[in-house]
Design an enzyme around this catalytic site. Sequence first.
Site, PDB file in Angstrom:
ATOM      1  N   GLN A  99     -19.920 -10.941   2.662  1.00  0.00           N
ATOM      2  CA  GLN A  99     -21.213 -11.492   3.064  1.00  0.00           C
ATOM      3  C   GLN A  99     -22.262 -10.376   3.052  1.00  0.00           C
ATOM      4  OE1 GLN A  99     -18.855 -13.241   6.656  1.00  0.00           O
ATOM      5  NE2 GLN A  99     -20.887 -14.153   6.760  1.00  0.00           N
ATOM      6  N   ASN A 100     -21.790  -9.132   2.886  1.00  0.00           N
ATOM      7  CA  ASN A 100     -22.715  -8.001   2.924  1.00  0.00           C
ATOM      8  C   ASN A 100     -23.423  -7.844   1.588  1.00  0.00           C
ATOM      9  OD1 ASN A 100     -21.836  -7.587   5.485  1.00  0.00           O
ATOM     10  ND2 ASN A 100     -20.397  -5.972   4.941  1.00  0.00           N
ATOM     11  N   ASP A 102     -24.920  -4.728   0.866  1.00  0.00           N
ATOM     12  CA  ASP A 102     -25.225  -3.291   0.819  1.00  0.00           C
ATOM     13  C   ASP A 102     -24.538  -2.521  -0.308  1.00  0.00           C
ATOM     14  OD1 ASP A 102     -22.541  -2.916   1.802  1.00  0.00           O
ATOM     15  OD2 ASP A 102     -23.276  -3.149   3.856  1.00  0.00           O
ATOM     16  N   HIS A 117     -23.615 -13.357  -0.730  1.00  0.00           N
ATOM     17  CA  HIS A 117     -25.003 -13.400  -0.247  1.00  0.00           C
ATOM     18  C   HIS A 117     -25.909 -12.503  -1.092  1.00  0.00           C
ATOM     19  CE1 HIS A 117     -23.663 -14.860   4.048  1.00  0.00           C
ATOM     20  NE2 HIS A 117     -23.540 -15.784   3.127  1.00  0.00           N
ATOM     21  N   CYS A 125     -38.882  -9.567  -9.434  1.00  0.00           N
ATOM     22  CA  CYS A 125     -40.223 -10.163  -9.401  1.00  0.00           C
ATOM     23  C   CYS A 125     -40.087 -11.672  -9.604  1.00  0.00           C
ATOM     24  CB  CYS A 125     -41.099  -9.558 -10.487  1.00  0.00           C
ATOM     25  SG  CYS A 125     -42.684 -10.416 -10.670  1.00  0.00           S
ATOM     26  N   CYS A 152     -45.960  -7.025 -14.245  1.00  0.00           N
ATOM     27  CA  CYS A 152     -47.002  -8.066 -14.253  1.00  0.00           C
ATOM     28  C   CYS A 152     -47.972  -7.961 -13.071  1.00  0.00           C
ATOM     29  CB  CYS A 152     -46.369  -9.453 -14.281  1.00  0.00           C
ATOM     30  SG  CYS A 152     -45.709  -9.993 -12.696  1.00  0.00           S
ATOM     31  N   SER A 191     -16.652 -10.213  10.574  1.00  0.00           N
ATOM     32  CA  SER A 191     -17.470 -11.413  10.373  1.00  0.00           C
ATOM     33  C   SER A 191     -17.396 -12.282  11.613  1.00  0.00           C
ATOM     34  CB  SER A 191     -16.981 -12.215   9.162  1.00  0.00           C
ATOM     35  OG  SER A 191     -17.698 -13.442   9.087  1.00  0.00           O
ATOM     36  N   ALA A 217     -14.907  -6.892  16.186  1.00  0.00           N
ATOM     37  CA  ALA A 217     -15.221  -6.259  17.472  1.00  0.00           C
ATOM     38  C   ALA A 217     -15.182  -7.270  18.615  1.00  0.00           C
ATOM     39  CB  ALA A 217     -16.588  -5.589  17.392  1.00  0.00           C
TER      40      ALA A 217
HETATM   41  P1  NAD Z   1     -21.641 -11.587  10.847  1.00  0.00           P
HETATM   42  O1  NAD Z   1     -21.783 -13.027  11.111  1.00  0.00           O
HETATM   43  O2  NAD Z   1     -20.706 -11.192   9.822  1.00  0.00           O
HETATM   44  O3  NAD Z   1     -21.330 -10.866  12.287  1.00  0.00           O
HETATM   45  C1  NAD Z   1     -20.973  -9.523  12.441  1.00  0.00           C
HETATM   46  C2  NAD Z   1     -19.697  -9.423  13.302  1.00  0.00           C
HETATM   47  O4  NAD Z   1     -19.187  -8.084  13.207  1.00  0.00           O
HETATM   48  C3  NAD Z   1     -19.901  -9.702  14.790  1.00  0.00           C
HETATM   49  O5  NAD Z   1     -18.995 -10.706  15.210  1.00  0.00           O
HETATM   50  C4  NAD Z   1     -19.570  -8.360  15.479  1.00  0.00           C
HETATM   51  O6  NAD Z   1     -18.879  -8.538  16.688  1.00  0.00           O
HETATM   52  C5  NAD Z   1     -18.678  -7.687  14.469  1.00  0.00           C
HETATM   53  N1  NAD Z   1     -18.681  -6.204  14.493  1.00  0.00           N
HETATM   54  C6  NAD Z   1     -19.677  -5.348  14.831  1.00  0.00           C
HETATM   55  N2  NAD Z   1     -19.313  -4.075  14.661  1.00  0.00           N
HETATM   56  C7  NAD Z   1     -18.023  -4.099  14.204  1.00  0.00           C
HETATM   57  C8  NAD Z   1     -17.075  -3.101  13.817  1.00  0.00           C
HETATM   58  N3  NAD Z   1     -17.396  -1.782  13.845  1.00  0.00           N
HETATM   59  N4  NAD Z   1     -15.858  -3.489  13.386  1.00  0.00           N
HETATM   60  C9  NAD Z   1     -15.529  -4.813  13.332  1.00  0.00           C
HETATM   61  N5  NAD Z   1     -16.380  -5.808  13.687  1.00  0.00           N
HETATM   62  C10 NAD Z   1     -17.615  -5.462  14.112  1.00  0.00           C
HETATM   63  O7  NAD Z   1     -22.899 -10.973  10.322  1.00  0.00           O
HETATM   64  P2  NAD Z   1     -24.376 -11.017  10.843  1.00  0.00           P
HETATM   65  O8  NAD Z   1     -24.634  -9.677  11.409  1.00  0.00           O
HETATM   66  O9  NAD Z   1     -24.614 -12.206  11.686  1.00  0.00           O
HETATM   67  O10 NAD Z   1     -25.171 -11.188   9.484  1.00  0.00           O
HETATM   68  C11 NAD Z   1     -25.397 -12.445   8.861  1.00  0.00           C
HETATM   69  C12 NAD Z   1     -25.622 -12.223   7.383  1.00  0.00           C
HETATM   70  O11 NAD Z   1     -26.685 -11.286   7.159  1.00  0.00           O
HETATM   71  C13 NAD Z   1     -24.444 -11.605   6.687  1.00  0.00           C
HETATM   72  O12 NAD Z   1     -23.563 -12.593   6.293  1.00  0.00           O
HETATM   73  C14 NAD Z   1     -25.095 -10.849   5.538  1.00  0.00           C
HETATM   74  O13 NAD Z   1     -25.364 -11.716   4.486  1.00  0.00           O
HETATM   75  C15 NAD Z   1     -26.389 -10.364   6.130  1.00  0.00           C
HETATM   76  N6  NAD Z   1     -26.256  -8.969   6.627  1.00  0.00           N
HETATM   77  C16 NAD Z   1     -25.787  -8.006   5.778  1.00  0.00           C
HETATM   78  C17 NAD Z   1     -25.597  -6.698   6.223  1.00  0.00           C
HETATM   79  C18 NAD Z   1     -25.074  -5.664   5.256  1.00  0.00           C
HETATM   80  O14 NAD Z   1     -25.152  -5.859   4.055  1.00  0.00           O
HETATM   81  N7  NAD Z   1     -24.496  -4.560   5.739  1.00  0.00           N
HETATM   82  C19 NAD Z   1     -25.887  -6.371   7.552  1.00  0.00           C
HETATM   83  C20 NAD Z   1     -26.388  -7.381   8.404  1.00  0.00           C
HETATM   84  C21 NAD Z   1     -26.539  -8.684   7.920  1.00  0.00           C
HETATM   85 ZN    ZN Z   2     -43.497  -9.269 -12.534  1.00  0.00          ZN
END
Ligand code: NAD
Ligand code: ZN
Length: 247
Positions: A99-100, A102, A117, A125, A152, A191, A217
Amino acid sequence: MTVRHAAEIISSARRGLALTGAGASAESGIPTFRGEGGLWKQYEPVKVASIEYFMADPSAYWKVSKDRGRVALAARPNAGHHALAALEASGHLAAVVTQNTDGLHQESGSRNVIEIHGSSRTVQCLDCGTREPRADVQARLHEELPPHCKVCGGAFLKPTVVLFGEPMPQAAVTKAFALAREADVVLVVGSSLVVYPAADIPLVALRSGARMIVVNAEPTPFDELAEVVIHGRSGEVLPEIVELIGE
Ligand code: NAD
Ligand code: ZN
């Protein structure tokens, strides 16, 4: 003992699937949205990260995205990312569905990464379709907000991430669910399992006979469905698992 149990399950996996959320990158210094220290305590997510908000005022979007982008561009994979790459290299994991946005899984050496995602490493653009690396756009954010297209001059440059209100990338989602149906083990990492359809992926794997492990966590709504639940930090727990498997 739960870590040992998880290691036993993963060592027997041949078509394992990892599903990772923002928690997997938390120890790389990228804040999560939900959970402890999450950004959603600061901003109203469904508003700031929605396509409607972006289209209404791209400069307001970029004001928030500017700081986040600086942090994300400086982030490096943590020990949890490296552990997942090692589990793929040793033949236990077939893929990482993330879902990340990064890019840290790819940077840590994972080869089969499905970004459901999108990716924040590229900006597009919306007027002419030109793509640029995020780093290049980031470098001119101090000049003007919103940034403008180099080709553009358009004012709607959007990171290639899925904002609220946008469709998911169909090919990636289809692939993720196919992998879930084939998986013998599903390992959910960092997640909250409340964002759909991402949260359906482990459910589909379960229904297809996979064993489920949750490393997070905080408790998740699926903890009761998992064979092993480890409440801890992925950057600590996953390397322990790799070490116990000992390959
Ligand atoms: P999420 O729903 O995946 O929740 C994050 C979970 O990670 C929480 O339940 C938290 O308790 C847990 N957590 C925190 N630190 C941890 C660790 N060190 N080890 C294990 N678990 C840990 O994500 P979100 O933050 O609700 O984000 C929603 C959406 O936003 C994501 O699906 C993504 O698309 C985007 N997003 C991406 C990034 C990234 O790319 N790094 C960061 C934030 C949000
Ligand atoms: Zn453009």
